[in-house]
Design a protein around this motif. Structure first.
Motif: not given
Length: 248
Positions: A41-61
């Protein structure tokens, strides 16, 4: 952009509020580090951010696990060079619609303990690193329940009031080190629970001055403002987004 060059950690980033705030931080120019329990589910948010040109990293915490939070904060600083914004949007269990005289002690205490634990862990982890670098913003998430007299909320209102007390206390400790600690107090935000009818929300709406409840975009945009230099004079304050249900 308001957060250009900033590194922001969002705990509970896959949830409705956490995801909205993460996307808003990215749109404002921040590099966003998405933390939560479920990588998919974190990757889904990251994909949205990256597809809009943003920068995102995911970590299970797990934000209830102090060692995990501390290790992740170290990783963020090592990778990005600084930890500039910390926002905790994790949820916690709360049994409601039971009278206080009838609720079991463990059910009453559960949200109080969970909220205190996760906000203490994440906020102090950020505070230690931010005080060393001499700057940063820590945003804690409360709700209008902290100041409501509405009954049968179990320990939820006490949990939220505790988050606001922690906001003020930590702000007093780290403010002179260049670190701002602020809080957000939204009313119930319908987009976090899609499918609820207007009639189901009517009892909340009638208590507001605006005749409506807050929008998710308003919560996210306010978080961006609080994290930005535009709110540089704010510390120890809790911003009310209750649409007038709470009048300070």
């Amino acid at each position: 952009m308001l957060l250009d060059g900033k590194n922001a950690v969002v705990y509970g980033a896959a949830g409705a509020i956490g995801g909205a705030v993460s996307r808003a931080f990215a749109r404002a120019g921040a590099s966003v580090f998405l933390a939560g329990r479920t990588p998919a589910t974190l990757e889904a948010v990251a994909d949205d951010i990256r597809s809009a040109g943003g920068r995102a990293q995911v970590a299970p915490v797990d934000a209830q696990d102090r060692d995990a939070v501390e290790a992740h904060a170290d990783e963020v600083v090592a990778r990005a060079g600084s930890l500039d914004v910390s926002f905790n949007a994790t949820s916690f269990r709360a049994l409601q619609n039971v009278a206080l005289v009838d609720i079991r002690l463990q059910d009453f205490l559960a949200p109080v303990v969970e909220a205190a634990r996760t906000h203490f862990i994440t906020a102090t982890a950020a505070a230690r690193r931010m005080t060393r670098q001499g700057s940063g913003v820590i945003i804690l998430l409360s709700s209008s329940a902290a100041k409501e007299t509405r009954h049968q909320m179990g320990g939820f209102n006490l949990a939220c009031a505790g988050v606001e007390a922690l906001t003020r206390s930590l702000a007093g400790e780290v403010g002179r080190h260049g670190v701002r600690v602020v809080g957000l107090r939204p009313n119930f935000t319908p987009e976090t629970r899609p499918g609820l009818s207007e009639s189901a929300l009517a009892f909340l709406v009638k208590d507001t001055l605006l005749g409506r409840l807050p929008r998710l975009s308003e919560v996210a945009d306010t978080a961006v403002y609080l994290a930005s230099p535009a709110a540089g004079a704010m510390a120890g304050a809790v911003v009310d987004l209750s649409c007038g249900a709470i009048v300070d």
